[in-house]
Design a protein around this motif. Structure first.
Motif, mmCIF file in Angstrom:
data_model
loop_
_atom_site.group_PDB
_atom_site.id
_atom_site.type_symbol
_atom_site.label_atom_id
_atom_site.label_comp_id
_atom_site.label_asym_id
_atom_site.label_seq_id
_atom_site.Cartn_x
_atom_site.Cartn_y
_atom_site.Cartn_z
ATOM 1 N N SER A 1 -29.817 -15.766 -17.411
ATOM 2 C CA SER A 1 -30.486 -16.533 -18.459
ATOM 3 C C SER A 1 -31.158 -17.750 -17.839
ATOM 4 O O SER A 1 -30.815 -18.173 -16.730
ATOM 5 C CB SER A 1 -29.483 -16.983 -19.511
ATOM 6 O OG SER A 1 -28.615 -17.979 -18.965
ATOM 7 N N ALA A 2 -32.123 -18.317 -18.558
ATOM 8 C CA ALA A 2 -32.810 -19.500 -18.048
ATOM 9 C C ALA A 2 -31.832 -20.647 -17.813
ATOM 10 O O ALA A 2 -31.927 -21.375 -16.815
ATOM 11 C CB ALA A 2 -33.911 -19.922 -19.015
ATOM 12 N N ALA A 3 -30.875 -20.807 -18.725
ATOM 13 C CA ALA A 3 -29.918 -21.911 -18.592
ATOM 14 C C ALA A 3 -29.036 -21.732 -17.359
ATOM 15 O O ALA A 3 -28.803 -22.684 -16.595
ATOM 16 C CB ALA A 3 -29.056 -22.007 -19.848
ATOM 17 N N LEU A 4 -28.536 -20.521 -17.156
ATOM 18 C CA LEU A 4 -27.677 -20.283 -16.002
ATOM 19 C C LEU A 4 -28.477 -20.356 -14.707
ATOM 20 O O LEU A 4 -27.983 -20.864 -13.696
ATOM 21 C CB LEU A 4 -26.977 -18.926 -16.124
ATOM 22 C CG LEU A 4 -25.953 -18.595 -15.037
ATOM 23 C CD1 LEU A 4 -24.893 -19.678 -14.910
ATOM 24 C CD2 LEU A 4 -25.292 -17.246 -15.326
ATOM 25 N N ARG A 5 -29.705 -19.876 -14.725
ATOM 26 C CA ARG A 5 -30.548 -19.959 -13.536
ATOM 27 C C ARG A 5 -30.778 -21.423 -13.144
ATOM 28 O O ARG A 5 -30.732 -21.772 -11.956
ATOM 29 C CB ARG A 5 -31.882 -19.257 -13.802
ATOM 30 C CG ARG A 5 -32.883 -19.313 -12.648
ATOM 31 C CD ARG A 5 -32.393 -18.551 -11.438
ATOM 32 N NE ARG A 5 -33.350 -18.594 -10.344
ATOM 33 C CZ ARG A 5 -34.206 -17.627 -10.068
ATOM 34 N NH1 ARG A 5 -34.241 -16.527 -10.826
ATOM 35 N NH2 ARG A 5 -35.029 -17.745 -9.053
ATOM 36 N N THR A 6 -31.013 -22.278 -14.120
ATOM 37 C CA THR A 6 -31.185 -23.706 -13.832
ATOM 38 C C THR A 6 -29.921 -24.294 -13.218
ATOM 39 O O THR A 6 -29.970 -25.051 -12.249
ATOM 40 C CB THR A 6 -31.550 -24.457 -15.122
ATOM 41 O OG1 THR A 6 -32.787 -23.956 -15.617
ATOM 42 C CG2 THR A 6 -31.675 -25.954 -14.864
ATOM 43 N N ARG A 7 -28.784 -23.926 -13.782
ATOM 44 C CA ARG A 7 -27.513 -24.469 -13.308
ATOM 45 C C ARG A 7 -27.181 -23.986 -11.899
ATOM 46 O O ARG A 7 -26.779 -24.775 -11.039
ATOM 47 C CB ARG A 7 -26.414 -24.100 -14.305
ATOM 48 C CG ARG A 7 -25.021 -24.515 -13.899
ATOM 49 C CD ARG A 7 -24.134 -24.815 -15.092
ATOM 50 N NE ARG A 7 -24.125 -23.849 -16.154
ATOM 51 C CZ ARG A 7 -23.326 -22.770 -16.221
ATOM 52 N NH1 ARG A 7 -22.504 -22.507 -15.218
ATOM 53 N NH2 ARG A 7 -23.336 -21.980 -17.275
ATOM 54 N N VAL A 8 -27.317 -22.694 -11.652
ATOM 55 C CA VAL A 8 -26.963 -22.175 -10.335
ATOM 56 C C VAL A 8 -27.923 -22.709 -9.278
ATOM 57 O O VAL A 8 -27.516 -22.958 -8.130
ATOM 58 C CB VAL A 8 -26.918 -20.624 -10.347
ATOM 59 C CG1 VAL A 8 -28.309 -20.001 -10.331
ATOM 60 C CG2 VAL A 8 -26.093 -20.099 -9.184
#
Length: 335
Positions: A136-143
């Motif tokens: 997801s966009a949110a997880l991609r940003t976080r990782v």
């Protein structure tokens, strides 16, 4: 003098991925293709270091393709990258900044890594899109943030090596150690490969923050205590060295203190999950409740998997010296 390491007990099971054997073979083939393993002795070391096993412990729910990617990541993480920075390169902050800058560029989607002169950088450019595929966009940003922090922490360590900086206490040391192990970036991948992604509104809750901090501290204590044969020679930051220095005590006492501290952290985590985590979960809708409880299992797998791996891996049996063929894996990365 013994190096049995910090010991503690947990109530959680050790789990492993069912695709382990296939993941190991695919990781070896991939690393050979990029020149990250050369010769049969290098392959033997990969197997003896149990790098596919640690990937399986951390990500027991990953499917066959993701389990192979995880094993490749673990293979890349150690000799082709981490061990390079224990040598001359790791005592040259400007070169380390260039190395890590190239890797951070890949994390943020900039082109060029696939044509980089350093095999380690080219390999990571191949690896990263598969690590993050389908996020997801949110997880991609976080990782991306956590892996960038991991690479940046290598510069911090290089500067500390050159000027001899030491930490005043473990509380000051643990945040850096969480970054240098990529603890939170590994946890992110546990969400991705475990199907339990936590929504941003929940992930930042103080309960989950404390849980992942405790997990990172436990891995730091166990890893630092098991790597002393190597780090007694190379120096650098190490929790046991810090305890010896700040408590003015011999190795045996430092190990015992580290074990007591680790057990207290386990006990705190167990209590936190029984009280505050349950309170958080009960306030959520069913899907996010399951994700939050699954997140606790990701942290358990990280702690238990590392504990087991440190005991079965041959990586820490002696001081490691880079083989001649590996000296060029990051050559050109600072260009």
């Amino acid at each position: 003098m013994t190096y049995e390491g910090v010991v503690f007990t947990t109530p959680w099971p050790l789990r492993s991925n069912p695709h382990l054997e296939q993941a190991r073979e695919r990781a070896i083939d991939w690393m050979r293709a990029f020149g990250l393993l050369q010769g049969e002795s290098a392959v033997d070391d990969f197997v003896a270091w149990r790098l596919a096993e640690v990937a399986g412990f951390f990500y027991p729910h990953a499917d066959a393709d993701d389990a192979a990617t995880a094993a490749q990541m673990m293979g890349w993480y150690f000799l082709p990258f981490d061990d390079q920075l224990d040598g001359e390169l790791g005592r040259d902050p400007r070169r380390v900044a260039a190395v890590c800058g190239a890797l951070i560029d890949t994390v943020h989607g900039l082109p060029g890594g696939e044509h980089h002169p350093a095999p380690t950088v080219r390999a990571f450019a191949d690896l990263w899109p598969r690590m993050t595929h389908g996020m997801s966009a949110a997880l991609r940003t976080r990782v991306s943030y956590h892996w960038s922090a991991y690479f940046s922490s290598q510069l911090t360590e290089a500067i500390d090596r050159t000027d001899g900086r030491v930490h005043a206490d473990l509380d000051a040391y643990f945040p850096l150690r969480a970054a240098t192990t990529c603890a939170f970036g590994q946890n992110d991948l546990g969400e991705h490969w475990g199907g339990t992604e936590v929504a941003p509104a929940v992930w930042h809750d103080p309960v989950l923050h404390r849980m992942r901090r405790l997990g990172a501290d436990l891995v730091a204590l166990r890893n630092d205590s098991m790597s002393l044969r190597h780090e007694d020679v190379t120096g650098g930051h190490n929790a046991i060295h810090l305890i010896e220095r700040t408590r003015d005590c011999p190795r045996r006492e430092a190990m015992a203190y580290g074990s007591r501290l680790a057990q207290r952290k386990v006990d705190e985590l167990v209590e936190l999950e029984a009280t505050d985590l349950r309170r958080l979960a009960d306030a959520l809708e069913p899907g996010q409740r399951d994700a939050v409880l699954g997140y606790a299992e990701i942290i358990h797998d990280w702690i238990c998997g590392d504990y087991e791996w440190e005991g079965i891996s041959a990586r820490h049996h002696e001081h490691r010296v880079l083989p001649d063929w590996a000296n060029d894996l990051l050559v050109g990365a600072e260009s």
